[in-house]
Write a protein that holds these residues in place. Structure first.
Motif, PDB file in Angstrom:
ATOM      1  N   MET A   4       0.854  -1.150   0.000  1.00 52.06           N
ATOM      2  CA  MET A   4       0.000   0.000   0.000  1.00 52.06           C
ATOM      3  C   MET A   4       0.907   1.222   0.000  1.00 52.06           C
ATOM      4  O   MET A   4       1.849   1.296   0.777  1.00 52.06           O
ATOM      5  CB  MET A   4      -0.884  -0.043   1.252  1.00 52.06           C
ATOM      6  CG  MET A   4      -2.067   0.836   1.171  1.00 52.06           C
ATOM      7  SD  MET A   4      -3.356   0.386   2.344  1.00 52.06           S
ATOM      8  CE  MET A   4      -2.668   0.925   3.867  1.00 52.06           C
ATOM      9  N   GLU A   5       0.665   2.136  -0.847  1.00 51.72           N
ATOM     10  CA  GLU A   5       1.485   3.341  -0.955  1.00 51.72           C
ATOM     11  C   GLU A   5       1.117   4.311   0.160  1.00 51.72           C
ATOM     12  O   GLU A   5      -0.034   4.697   0.322  1.00 51.72           O
ATOM     13  CB  GLU A   5       1.257   4.008  -2.321  1.00 51.72           C
ATOM     14  CG  GLU A   5       2.151   5.184  -2.592  1.00 51.72           C
ATOM     15  CD  GLU A   5       3.595   4.760  -2.864  1.00 51.72           C
ATOM     16  OE1 GLU A   5       4.498   5.451  -2.409  1.00 51.72           O
ATOM     17  OE2 GLU A   5       3.809   3.724  -3.525  1.00 51.72           O
ATOM     18  N   THR A   6       2.124   4.656   0.952  1.00 48.95           N
ATOM     19  CA  THR A   6       1.951   5.637   2.023  1.00 48.95           C
ATOM     20  C   THR A   6       3.139   6.588   1.989  1.00 48.95           C
ATOM     21  O   THR A   6       4.110   6.354   1.259  1.00 48.95           O
ATOM     22  CB  THR A   6       1.896   4.966   3.410  1.00 48.95           C
ATOM     23  OG1 THR A   6       3.183   4.370   3.661  1.00 48.95           O
ATOM     24  CG2 THR A   6       0.799   3.916   3.499  1.00 48.95           C
ATOM     25  N   LYS A  53       3.959  -3.394  -3.483  1.00 49.28           N
ATOM     26  CA  LYS A  53       3.077  -3.010  -2.387  1.00 49.28           C
ATOM     27  C   LYS A  53       1.702  -3.625  -2.616  1.00 49.28           C
ATOM     28  O   LYS A  53       1.241  -3.757  -3.731  1.00 49.28           O
ATOM     29  CB  LYS A  53       2.959  -1.498  -2.297  1.00 49.28           C
ATOM     30  CG  LYS A  53       4.295  -0.816  -1.990  1.00 49.28           C
ATOM     31  CD  LYS A  53       4.188   0.675  -2.070  1.00 49.28           C
ATOM     32  CE  LYS A  53       5.518   1.325  -1.837  1.00 49.28           C
ATOM     33  NZ  LYS A  53       6.377   1.336  -3.014  1.00 49.28           N
ATOM     34  N   SER A  65      -2.317  -3.734  -2.672  1.00 47.66           N
ATOM     35  CA  SER A  65      -3.270  -2.698  -3.070  1.00 47.66           C
ATOM     36  C   SER A  65      -4.216  -2.343  -1.920  1.00 47.66           C
ATOM     37  O   SER A  65      -4.478  -3.157  -1.037  1.00 47.66           O
ATOM     38  CB  SER A  65      -4.096  -3.160  -4.271  1.00 47.66           C
ATOM     39  OG  SER A  65      -5.024  -4.155  -3.870  1.00 47.66           O
ATOM     40  N   VAL A  66      -4.703  -1.130  -1.950  1.00 45.57           N
ATOM     41  CA  VAL A  66      -5.663  -0.664  -0.946  1.00 45.57           C
ATOM     42  C   VAL A  66      -6.916  -1.542  -0.984  1.00 45.57           C
ATOM     43  O   VAL A  66      -7.459  -1.910   0.062  1.00 45.57           O
ATOM     44  CB  VAL A  66      -6.027   0.818  -1.201  1.00 45.57           C
ATOM     45  CG1 VAL A  66      -7.133   1.287  -0.278  1.00 45.57           C
ATOM     46  CG2 VAL A  66      -4.801   1.698  -1.059  1.00 45.57           C
ATOM     47  N   VAL A 106      -6.254  -4.845   0.839  1.00 49.01           N
ATOM     48  CA  VAL A 106      -6.254  -4.652   2.294  1.00 49.01           C
ATOM     49  C   VAL A 106      -7.689  -4.508   2.799  1.00 49.01           C
ATOM     50  O   VAL A 106      -8.073  -5.116   3.804  1.00 49.01           O
ATOM     51  CB  VAL A 106      -5.407  -3.436   2.710  1.00 49.01           C
ATOM     52  CG1 VAL A 106      -5.579  -3.126   4.190  1.00 49.01           C
ATOM     53  CG2 VAL A 106      -3.939  -3.666   2.383  1.00 49.01           C
ATOM     54  N   THR A 146      -1.291  -9.112   6.029  1.00 53.53           N
ATOM     55  CA  THR A 146      -1.855  -8.835   4.708  1.00 53.53           C
ATOM     56  C   THR A 146      -1.082  -9.419   3.536  1.00 53.53           C
ATOM     57  O   THR A 146      -1.598  -9.443   2.427  1.00 53.53           O
ATOM     58  CB  THR A 146      -1.985  -7.322   4.482  1.00 53.53           C
ATOM     59  OG1 THR A 146      -0.707  -6.721   4.683  1.00 53.53           O
ATOM     60  CG2 THR A 146      -2.991  -6.720   5.433  1.00 53.53           C
TER      61      THR A 146
END
Length: 53
Positions: A1-3, A13, A15-16, A19, A36
């Motif tokens: 997930m990109e943060t 990463k 994916s949203v 998750v 996850t």
């Protein structure tokens, strides 16, 4: 997930959407932990093993 914290790396990463789906599944099945991805699952498994002496 990109943060903001993960933006410095180009590593894969999750994916949203993935998750979110896993979170809903965990809630529906009364699970209290949500590793996850495969690496998180491996770490969780390793930490639950007895300490070798």
């Amino acid at each position: 997930m990109e943060t903001d914290l993960s933006s410095f790396t180009n590593s894969p990463k999750i994916s949203v959407e993935d998750v979110a789906e896993q979170t809903m599944d965990a809630l529906a099945n009364d699970r209290v932990e949500l590793p996850t991805d495969e690496r998180a699952s491996q770490v969780k498994h390793a930490l639950s093993q007895p300490v070798e002496r």
